[in-house]
Design a protein around this motif. Structure first.
Motif, short mmCIF file in Angstrom:
data_model
loop_
_atom_site.label_atom_id
_atom_site.label_comp_id
_atom_site.label_asym_id
_atom_site.label_seq_id
_atom_site.Cartn_x
_atom_site.Cartn_y
_atom_site.Cartn_z
N ALA A 10 -74.70 3.34 3.62
CA ALA A 10 -73.64 3.07 4.61
C ALA A 10 -74.19 2.26 5.78
N ILE A 11 -75.33 2.63 6.27
CA ILE A 11 -75.95 1.90 7.38
C ILE A 11 -76.28 0.47 6.96
N SER A 12 -76.83 0.32 5.76
CA SER A 12 -77.25 -1.01 5.31
C SER A 12 -76.07 -1.97 5.13
N ILE A 13 -74.88 -1.45 4.88
CA ILE A 13 -73.72 -2.33 4.71
C ILE A 13 -72.83 -2.36 5.96
N GLY A 14 -73.35 -1.79 7.04
CA GLY A 14 -72.62 -1.86 8.31
C GLY A 14 -71.46 -0.89 8.44
N ARG A 15 -71.51 0.21 7.73
CA ARG A 15 -70.46 1.24 7.80
C ARG A 15 -71.10 2.53 8.31
N PRO A 16 -71.31 2.65 9.62
CA PRO A 16 -72.11 3.73 10.16
C PRO A 16 -71.44 5.10 10.20
N GLN A 17 -70.21 5.21 9.73
CA GLN A 17 -69.53 6.51 9.75
C GLN A 17 -69.13 6.92 8.34
N LEU A 18 -69.53 8.13 7.96
CA LEU A 18 -69.14 8.69 6.68
C LEU A 18 -67.89 9.51 6.88
N SER A 19 -66.96 9.45 5.94
CA SER A 19 -65.75 10.25 6.06
C SER A 19 -65.35 10.80 4.70
N LEU A 20 -64.66 11.91 4.71
CA LEU A 20 -64.16 12.52 3.49
C LEU A 20 -62.94 13.36 3.82
N ASP A 21 -62.17 13.67 2.80
CA ASP A 21 -61.01 14.55 2.94
C ASP A 21 -61.24 15.76 2.05
N VAL A 22 -60.84 16.91 2.53
CA VAL A 22 -60.97 18.14 1.76
C VAL A 22 -59.70 18.97 1.93
N ASP A 23 -59.30 19.65 0.87
CA ASP A 23 -58.11 20.51 0.92
C ASP A 23 -58.36 21.64 1.92
N ASP A 24 -57.39 21.89 2.78
CA ASP A 24 -57.59 22.90 3.82
C ASP A 24 -57.77 24.31 3.27
N THR A 25 -57.41 24.55 2.02
CA THR A 25 -57.61 25.87 1.42
C THR A 25 -58.98 26.02 0.78
N ASN A 26 -59.75 24.95 0.69
CA ASN A 26 -61.06 24.98 0.05
C ASN A 26 -62.12 25.36 1.09
N THR A 27 -62.14 26.62 1.43
CA THR A 27 -63.04 27.07 2.51
C THR A 27 -64.52 26.94 2.15
N SER A 28 -64.85 27.07 0.88
CA SER A 28 -66.26 26.92 0.47
C SER A 28 -66.75 25.50 0.71
N ALA A 29 -65.96 24.51 0.29
CA ALA A 29 -66.35 23.11 0.49
C ALA A 29 -66.40 22.78 1.97
N ARG A 30 -65.43 23.26 2.72
CA ARG A 30 -65.41 22.99 4.16
C ARG A 30 -66.67 23.54 4.82
N ALA A 31 -67.10 24.72 4.42
CA ALA A 31 -68.31 25.32 4.99
C ALA A 31 -69.55 24.48 4.67
N VAL A 32 -69.62 23.97 3.44
CA VAL A 32 -70.76 23.12 3.05
C VAL A 32 -70.78 21.86 3.89
N TYR A 33 -69.64 21.19 4.02
CA TYR A 33 -69.58 19.96 4.80
C TYR A 33 -69.96 20.21 6.25
N GLU A 34 -69.49 21.31 6.81
CA GLU A 34 -69.81 21.62 8.20
C GLU A 34 -71.30 21.91 8.37
#
Length: 67
Positions: A10-34
């Motif tokens: 991302a940095i090498s191609i000039g996109r310095p921010q990573l983003s993703l979407d996660v289902d609000d009911t997927n608490t396990s995935a949200r915890a990992v991302y956090e």
């Protein structure tokens, strides 16, 4: 290692921010991302046909390399 590789790319191609979407009911995935440093932006988009929504998370690519 995967997050580090994505952040470096991302940095090498000039996109310095990573983003993703996660289902609000997927608490396990949200915890990992956090734990990885992603933070919810407050943006929510209802999921068609479901009683849930997508939540947007972001992380600065350079920030992820420090962690």
């Amino acid at each position: 290692m995967l997050l580090r590789g994505v952040a470096e790319l991302a940095i090498s191609i000039g996109r310095p921010q990573l983003s993703l979407d996660v289902d609000d009911t997927n608490t396990s995935a949200r915890a990992v991302y956090e734990r990885l440093g992603f933070r919810a932006t407050g943006q929510r988009e209802p999921r068609e046909g479901r009683d849930s929504a997508w939540i947007e998370y972001v992380l600065g690519a350079e920030e992820s390399l420090r962690g």
